[in-house]
Design an enzyme around this catalytic site. Structure first.
Site, mmCIF file in Angstrom:
data_model
loop_
_atom_site.group_PDB
_atom_site.id
_atom_site.type_symbol
_atom_site.label_atom_id
_atom_site.label_comp_id
_atom_site.label_asym_id
_atom_site.label_seq_id
_atom_site.Cartn_x
_atom_site.Cartn_y
_atom_site.Cartn_z
ATOM 1 N N GLU A 54 -36.879 14.771 -24.207
ATOM 2 C CA GLU A 54 -37.803 14.192 -24.935
ATOM 3 C C GLU A 54 -37.462 13.113 -26.139
ATOM 4 O OE1 GLU A 54 -37.741 17.223 -24.311
ATOM 5 O OE2 GLU A 54 -39.581 18.065 -24.004
ATOM 6 N N ALA A 164 -9.622 30.429 7.764
ATOM 7 C CA ALA A 164 -8.203 30.154 8.114
ATOM 8 C C ALA A 164 -7.731 30.815 9.259
ATOM 9 C CB ALA A 164 -7.692 30.892 6.738
ATOM 10 N N SER A 170 -5.325 27.170 5.597
ATOM 11 C CA SER A 170 -6.610 26.690 5.665
ATOM 12 C C SER A 170 -6.741 25.187 5.100
ATOM 13 C CB SER A 170 -7.380 27.523 4.453
ATOM 14 O OG SER A 170 -6.871 27.410 3.437
ATOM 15 N N THR A 198 -7.613 33.879 -3.275
ATOM 16 C CA THR A 198 -7.671 32.413 -3.196
ATOM 17 C C THR A 198 -6.806 31.700 -4.254
ATOM 18 O OG1 THR A 198 -9.758 32.719 -2.441
ATOM 19 C CG2 THR A 198 -9.068 30.350 -3.207
ATOM 20 N N ASP A 202 -3.828 29.324 -2.831
ATOM 21 C CA ASP A 202 -4.181 27.985 -2.769
ATOM 22 C C ASP A 202 -3.300 27.439 -4.157
ATOM 23 O OD1 ASP A 202 -5.201 28.406 -0.393
ATOM 24 O OD2 ASP A 202 -7.326 27.713 -1.251
ATOM 25 N N ARG A 209 -12.636 16.082 -9.173
ATOM 26 C CA ARG A 209 -11.608 14.754 -9.508
ATOM 27 C C ARG A 209 -12.563 13.628 -8.648
ATOM 28 N NH1 ARG A 209 -8.640 19.031 -8.519
ATOM 29 N NH2 ARG A 209 -8.355 18.803 -6.052
ATOM 30 N N GLU A 297 -16.369 29.419 -4.541
ATOM 31 C CA GLU A 297 -15.435 28.864 -3.465
ATOM 32 C C GLU A 297 -14.641 29.715 -2.746
ATOM 33 O OE1 GLU A 297 -14.098 25.069 -3.779
ATOM 34 O OE2 GLU A 297 -15.015 24.579 -5.642
#
Ligand code: AOF
Ligand code: ZN
Length: 365
Positions: A54, A164, A170, A198, A202, A209, A297
């Site tokens: 506001e 995977a 994966s 994970t 990974d 990004r 994720e």
């Protein structure tokens, strides 16, 4: 009135701009419309949660706010926080009418904002666009009522629900368009959460990004024993502007905690449940730190434990046109369900093609 709903939709769209950047505050939208039906001010909650929507809209409108109708996606606040209450600001600007979508559950407000406006002789219409506002503010509302952030569980799967191959390969099941949409989803959450498996497999960065984002979501790893290799991309990129939090259990070795802390990571002790961190306790801890929206994720074990504890509010499932078979890794770990009736159920919100893949979004029933 139909016109009210149309303007509220504009305010809701404005509010969505701040999503993921205003925690612990909600991302509110506000539009000021003159009696002739012209927009004289627009605003949304600013990064960090202030100024409020506001205030931004009133600043833009200046004297043109007099006689305007204010459409706000949440009840204007009534408390003296870092700045004066928005209700007071609307009153002194001479706004003629206020239309709001929802009452603010914050105990400092909860009806007092609307009451202040009415006491000043300003008519208030409540509940316009409430269904959409409830969805947009689901993180803020869940934290206010349950003390925890809302959780979106993202799954990127083959047609047969695998994430995977048996060997763990994966990257990549879904295509670049789906990954880009995934990044946009990250940006609309306060934090991104993954499990230790994970993180090890990974070595991800988990940043947003390619979207010009100035404020990164908090990156969180749930790692009971804190068995993560350091340095990693996460530890290399940890900073006060792009924080990394590690949720660990009581059996995490003290030297691992010390090393992670030395590398600039925030270590958060969480009680354990059967077979890992207690997801409910972990989310309560993250809610206490102000988070309202979490994007999980994976992997499969963390997803299953969140689902089993009924803490998944939304599912975002990307399906790729490929099949791996039962020797591939399942998208979700074991859930220990005996009866189909005990399975968590979701209602489909939308289903859209994304590049060569398919995205379906589901809300918990
Ligand atoms: C509004 N407009 O844009 C937002 C509101 O810590 P403070 O003083 O910024 O107050 C935070 C509370 O204000 C928050 O819990 C919620 O009740 C309300 N958020 N209110 O009028 C806004 N973001
Ligand atoms: Zn306010």
């Amino acid at each position: 009135m139909e016109t009210d709903l149309r303007w509220m939709q504009v305010a809701l769209t404005l509010g969505q701009r701040g999503m993921g950047r205003t925690w612990p505050n909600p991302s509110v939208g506000c539009v000021l419309v003159s009696p002739e039906g012209r927009v004289v001010g627009r605003g949304w909650t600013q990064p960090g949660g202030r100024p409020h929507a506001e205030v931004m809209a009133l600043r833009m409108a200046g004297p043109a706010a007099r006689g305007a109708t204010a459409y706000v996606t949440l009840e204007p606040c009534s408390h003296h926080g870092k700045s004066g209450p928005c209700s007071e600001a609307l009153i002194s600007a001479g706004v003629a009418r206020v239309v709001s979508a929802l009452q603010d559950p914050d105990p400092r407000v909860s009806g007092r904002g609307h009451a202040m406006l009415r006491a000043a002789g300003i008519p208030v219409t409540e509940g316009v666009g409430a269904a959409q506002a409830q969805q947009d503010h689901v993180g803020f509302l869940t934290r206010a009522t349950e003390g925890r952030p809302m959780v979106t569980l993202k799954l990127a799967l083959t047609l047969d629900g695998r994430l995977a191959t048996a060997s763990g390969e994966s990257q990549w099941i879904t295509g670049p368009e789906a990954r880009r949409v995934g990044h946009a989803m990250r940006a609309r959450h306060d934090a991104v959460l993954i499990g230790a498996g994970t993180a090890r497999a990974d070595d991800p960065t988990l940043t947003v990004r390619g979207l010009g984002v100035t404020q990164q979501p908090v990156r969180i790893v749930a790692a009971r024993r804190l068995d993560l290799p350091f340095p990693s991309r996460l530890s290399d990129t940890a900073s006060p502007e792009a924080p990394v939090w590690i949720c660990h259990g009581s059996d995490a070795p003290a030297d691992r905690i010390a090393e992670a802390t030395r590398l600039g990571l925030t270590c958060i002790a969480v009680p354990e449940g059967a077979g890992g961190l207690d997801p409910a306790a972990m989310l309560a801890e993250l809610g206490a730190r102000g988070l309202t929206r979490i994007y999980c994720e994976g992997g499969g074990a963390l997803g299953a434990s969140l689902l089993r504890s009924s803490r998944v509010d939304r599912l975002a499932v990307f399906h790729a046109g490929c099949a791996i078979g039962a020797d591939g890794r399942a998208g979700l770990g074991e859930m220990g369900l005996e009866a189909l009736g005990d399975a968590p159920r979701f209602e489909r919100m939308r289903s859209v093609p994304v590049g060569a893949d398919l995205l379906s979004e589901w809300a918990r029933l």
